[in-house]
Scaffold this active site. Structure first.
Site, PDB file in Angstrom:
ATOM      1  N   GLU A 148       2.107   8.923  -0.264  1.00 48.13           N
ATOM      2  CA  GLU A 148       1.038   8.431   0.614  1.00 48.13           C
ATOM      3  C   GLU A 148       1.437   8.513   2.090  1.00 48.13           C
ATOM      4  O   GLU A 148       1.426   7.528   2.828  1.00 48.13           O
ATOM      5  CB  GLU A 148       0.656   7.001   0.242  1.00 48.13           C
ATOM      6  CG  GLU A 148       0.045   6.888  -1.142  1.00 48.13           C
ATOM      7  CD  GLU A 148      -0.361   5.471  -1.520  1.00 48.13           C
ATOM      8  OE1 GLU A 148      -1.232   5.311  -2.374  1.00 48.13           O
ATOM      9  OE2 GLU A 148       0.222   4.514  -0.955  1.00 48.13           O
ATOM     10  N   GLU A 303      -3.045   8.170  -8.680  1.00 53.02           N
ATOM     11  CA  GLU A 303      -2.987   6.711  -8.789  1.00 53.02           C
ATOM     12  C   GLU A 303      -4.391   6.138  -8.910  1.00 53.02           C
ATOM     13  O   GLU A 303      -5.308   6.547  -8.189  1.00 53.02           O
ATOM     14  CB  GLU A 303      -2.311   6.082  -7.563  1.00 53.02           C
ATOM     15  CG  GLU A 303      -0.826   6.298  -7.449  1.00 53.02           C
ATOM     16  CD  GLU A 303      -0.235   5.510  -6.282  1.00 53.02           C
ATOM     17  OE1 GLU A 303      -0.860   4.497  -5.872  1.00 53.02           O
ATOM     18  OE2 GLU A 303       0.827   5.903  -5.777  1.00 53.02           O
TER      19      GLU A 303
END
Length: 672
Positions: A148, A303
């Site tokens: 991320e 995710e």
């Protein structure tokens, strides 16, 4: 590039948080749940390299072997998501600094400046050590670089960044005079004589030069991308056949994912829609965006959460069946993988109350693990979907640099936000089950019949010609208000709004009228009266015809929506923010003209998408309602339900509430 020949299923696995005996238990539970891939080692730098230059792989060797023995493959993290405490102690100037000069300290994650030279040196050493260690392990199927990127620190304003920014600017503009011209520095006496006079756009007395801010967005995006490419270069050298990716975050403003996607082998992304919002329209929109980044290549949802997150003010769980439902909705829009954060719920740390595939307490009746296992076993039956594509005749223009520019300060309406305007148009496509791609203004548009350009504030050189050719060749271009205003440096296109789009649209926008949040106006069209909010353009016609006019205020009777014939196509301009009813009607009229139809006529809140291979067509139908719905399938087709294996002739099909159907389409002879 397919990671596995089957749908990827699993999640982030953090065995370093657990004693060794749990590793064996986890592997058995994964096997039972149908898990075939886990993301491993993402936050393990301090465990793999406990001190400078000293590596410990023994624990990771054992974990990988245990998982592989149980049929679980590895998406191996490069462990660079968080620098260790020893690194920060040795290089305290590696900590990022915000625009106000505040140092962001160790104790969380992502506490690094992307332009720190020692960070880059240590990353290279670590990544090479990991790659060399596991390059021949049969469990290795994919590389997970960092994690991320920019999620918490998207900009650093330290001196390392200042030096790198000056170098970046010099490469971009070549001369200081060219920079002054592009930035308009004669305004407010900001002219520069030397490169070393330029700094990052730190906190200042009032508005910062927007051209400088825009370039800093570009610079930081490029700086962070350079970090990724540093790792990728090593991984490609050592393991040339293993795909490399990093997890994106949907419509994440700081990073230009269209640019990034050219450098990953497969797009992966993280999605956390709020169950309180009901129908996950933005989740669907982001799935379509992620699929579009690499021109329709299937992606992996890296995710999501099984139930609830921990970082909202109130973290409500997904009701029973919704995790499964939304997972199928993701597959319907192009996913070849469904993954979670995380496998086992943490006992300690900031995310200990974040849901997981295995909760804190597990017994045979646990709802979460039961749903995880059901989904895992079902996905084993859907290998046939891997690599299949979605065909769209409609595209929405989405441009990160335009997003950055339109939300900079000093605008007529400083509460305007890009994503809600894009979503307003997308919502009407979603409700009608019209397949859609996202494109950049410079992309090849020849395969589309309709292109929608919401708030295309920035039009760069050459982009207008691409749109002009699309319309001239028979396409319909729909452009919203506040479009065609500036160039790539946020300088106004002189000669009248909407700048280089004027001839396509056949209008001239004389003035902007931004609305207070409470103001509602009306527009008239030949089929009724509709609400409009947010904005009104004062439009003068230059060949276009009005499709709707304003009812109220001093510009009552002036055009609000226009249509202009251009070549073989048309340009439609929407000079306000009309309500959903009007937008829906407008799009339906355009789609009818181009013979663009829904895949199926279905009840409200029933989502339908079609994935295709060269041989087969697959219908994926998701009933978001909590009650049964009935729909009609063509009676000249034979369908096979890929979840239960049953075949049936088209006609009436019932789908229970919060349930799905995955159907393979056959003709009478059993072929496509």
């Amino acid at each position: 590039m397919n990671v596995l020949s089957s749908i990827c299923y699993g999640g982030d696995y953090n065995p370093e948080q657990w004693p060794e005996e749990i590793w064996y238990e986890d592997a058995k539970l994964m096997q039972k749940a149908g898990v075939n891939l886990v993301s491993l080692g993402i936050f393990s730098w301090s465990k793999i390299e406990p001190s400078d230059g000293v590596f410990d792989f023994e624990w990771l060797d054992k974990v990988i072997d245990i998982l592989y023995d149980h049929g679980v493959y590895i998406n191996l993290g490069t462990a660079t998501a968080t620098t260790p405490a020893w690194f920060v102690k040795k290089y305290p100037d590696s900590l990022p600094i915000d625009e106000s000069g505040v140092i962001l300290s160790f104790g969380s994650r992502q506490h690094y400046c992307p332009n720190h030279p020692q960070l880059i040196t240590h990353i290279k050493r670590l990544v090479r050590a990991i790659a060399e260690r596991y390059k021949n392990h049969p469990a290795l199927k994919m590389w997970h670089v960092n994690n991320e990127y920019a999620c918490h620190v998207s900009k650093c304003f330290c001196e390392n960044c200042a030096v790198a920014f000056r170098k970046w600017l010099k490469e971009r503009y070549k001369t200081i005079d060219e920079l002054n011209e592009r930035w308009g520095t004669n305004f407010w006496g900001q002219r520069y004589n030397h490169w070393d006079e330029i700094n990052p756009p730190r906190k200042a007395p009032t508005f910062i030069n927007p051209s400088q801010e825009l370039d800093y967005y570009r610079f930081m995006n490029d700086s962070i991308l350079k970090l990724f490419l540093t790792e990728k270069e090593i991984l490609r050298e050592v393991t040339p056949d293993i795909p490399v990716s990093t997890n994106f975050m949907g419509s994440f403003k700081p990073l230009n994912y269209f640019q990034w996607a050219q450098h990953v082998d497969i797009v992966t992304w993280d999605s956390y829609p709020d169950p309180r919002e009901g129908l996950p329209i933005q989740h669907a929109m982001m799935n379509d965006l992620m699929r579009s980044l690499r021109k329709g290549q299937p992606f992996i949802l890296m995710e999501q959460v099984t139930s609830h997150v921990n970082w909202r003010d109130i973290n409500v769980p997904k009701p029973p069946g919704v995790m499964r439902l939304w997972s199928y909705a993701t597959i319907a829009r192009g996913a070849d993988g469904i993954m979670f954060f995380q496998w086992r719920q943490s006992r300690a740390g900031a995310e200990k109350f974040h849901g997981a595939m295995v909760p804190h307490f597990l017994n045979e009746n646990n709802r979460i693990y039961r749903e995880v296992t059901q989904l895992g076993q079902e996905l084993k039956k859907l290998d046939c979907l891997v690599g299949s594509r979605i065909k769209a005749e409609v595209a929405i223009i989405f441009d990160w640099e335009n997003w950055w520019a339109v939300e900079l300060s000093s605008k007529p309406h400083n509460k305007l936000r890009y994503i809600p305007i894009v979503e307003a148009y997308y919502r009407e496509l979603y409700k009608r089950n019209i397949a859609v791609d996202f494109v950049r203004p410079s992309d090849d548009l020849t395969k589309y019949k309709v292109v929608i350009a919401p708030m295309l504030y920035m039009v760069k050189e050459g982009e207008d010609e691409n749109l002009r050719q699309f319309v001239a060749n028979g396409g319909t271009l729909i452009v919203s208000f506040f479009s065609g205003i500036v160039d790539e440096n946020d300088r106004v296109h002189l000669g009248g709004y909407p700048g280089p789009l004027r001839d396509i649209l056949g209008i001239f926008v004389e003035e902007f009228v931004p609305y207070p949040e409470t103001k509602v106006n009306k527009i008239y069209s030949n089929d009724g009266e509709y609400d409009c909010t947010t904005w009104a353009d004062i439009i003068r016609l230059e060949g276009a015809e009005p499709l709707a006019t304003f009812k109220g205020d001093w510009y009552a009777g002036l055009p609000a929506v226009t249509r202009n014939c251009y070549g073989k196509g048309e340009g439609i301009y929407v000079g306000t923010y009309p309500d959903s009813n009007y937008l829906g009607r407008l799009l339906e009229q355009v789609f009818a003209k181009h013979h663009i139809n829904p895949i199926l006529e279905v009840a409200e809140n029933v989502e339908v998408q079609q994935r295709e291979t060269d041989e087969w067509k697959y219908l994926i139908i998701i009933n978001h309602n909590d009650y049964e719905v009935t729909l009609s399938l063509p009676e000249d087709k034979i369908y096979q339900n890929m979840i239960d294996g049953k075949c049936f002739r088209g006609g009436e099909l019932r789908i229970q509430g919060v349930d799905v159907a995955v159907l393979r389409e056959h003709d009478e002879a059993g072929k496509v």
